[in-house]
Design an enzyme around this catalytic site. Structure first.
Site, PDB file in Angstrom:
ATOM      1  N   ALA A   2      -3.551   8.167 -17.331  1.00 23.44           N
ATOM      2  CA  ALA A   2      -4.784   7.701 -17.965  1.00 23.44           C
ATOM      3  C   ALA A   2      -6.017   8.007 -17.118  1.00 23.44           C
ATOM      4  O   ALA A   2      -7.068   8.386 -17.655  1.00 23.44           O
ATOM      5  CB  ALA A   2      -4.696   6.199 -18.244  1.00 23.44           C
ATOM      6  N   HIS A 133      -7.569  -7.791   8.147  1.00 20.57           N
ATOM      7  CA  HIS A 133      -6.241  -8.292   8.521  1.00 20.57           C
ATOM      8  C   HIS A 133      -6.139  -9.753   8.129  1.00 20.57           C
ATOM      9  O   HIS A 133      -7.067 -10.508   8.354  1.00 20.57           O
ATOM     10  CB  HIS A 133      -6.041  -8.136  10.027  1.00 20.57           C
ATOM     11  CG  HIS A 133      -4.777  -8.750  10.510  1.00 20.57           C
ATOM     12  ND1 HIS A 133      -3.553  -8.133  10.343  1.00 20.57           N
ATOM     13  CD2 HIS A 133      -4.526  -9.943  11.120  1.00 20.57           C
ATOM     14  CE1 HIS A 133      -2.616  -8.919  10.859  1.00 20.57           C
ATOM     15  NE2 HIS A 133      -3.191 -10.012  11.327  1.00 20.57           N
TER      16      HIS A 133
END
Length: 154
Positions: A2, A133
């Site tokens: 797509a 993180h």
């Protein structure tokens, strides 16, 4: 896929508009070697660019890094430690040749490689960019660290 069909349609419309004088820019063609492939299964699979074997066939000397998601704090916290991120770089110039991933949410993070390759980013630039993180996306940086002998999370 797509996302490819959508981009092809946009380029087609831009070309028609340019031909009619309604668009000033030349449409940029698609680099089909930089189209991400995403498989929405469990675990997810995502890749873009050369595989290690294809890079070697093309004459590249490669640096390869593979980071297991079992070493990712975010993957552990989410309970999805299966899979890995594998990166392939040209040893001579540091060009990002490809990335291949299997695991939790990897279809969401393949875009870093697509953009990095589009901008001709080298490993050095990615390693010096701060990655949040704990995230699954930092596993891309971790894999690059493995490729260049700079891993600190393994």
């Amino acid at each position: 896929m797509a996302h490819v069909a959508s981009k092809e349609a946009i380029i087609c419309v831009e070309a028609i508009a340019k031909a009619e004088g309604k668009y000033k820019h030349q449409p940029e063609p698609i680099d089909y070697n930089n189209v991400p492939g995403c498989t929405y299964c469990y675990p997810e699979v995502a890749s873009v660019g050369f595989t290690e074997a294809k890079a070697k066939e093309a004459g590249y000397e490669v640096k390869v890094g593979k980071f297991p998601l079992s070493a990712s704090g975010k993957a552990s916290a989410a309970g999805h430690t299966e899979g890995f991120v594998k990166v392939i770089f040209d040893a001579k110039y540091g060009e990002w040749l490809g990335t291949h991933m299997i695991g939790y949410n990897v279809t969401e993070i393949i875009a870093e490689t697509v953009v990095g390759r589009k901008l001709e980013t080298t490993y050095h630039e990615v390693l010096n960019a701060i990655h949040p993180h704990p995230t699954i996306s930092e596993s891309v940086k971790d894999a690059i660290e493995v490729a260049y002998g700079e891993a600190i999370h393994l």
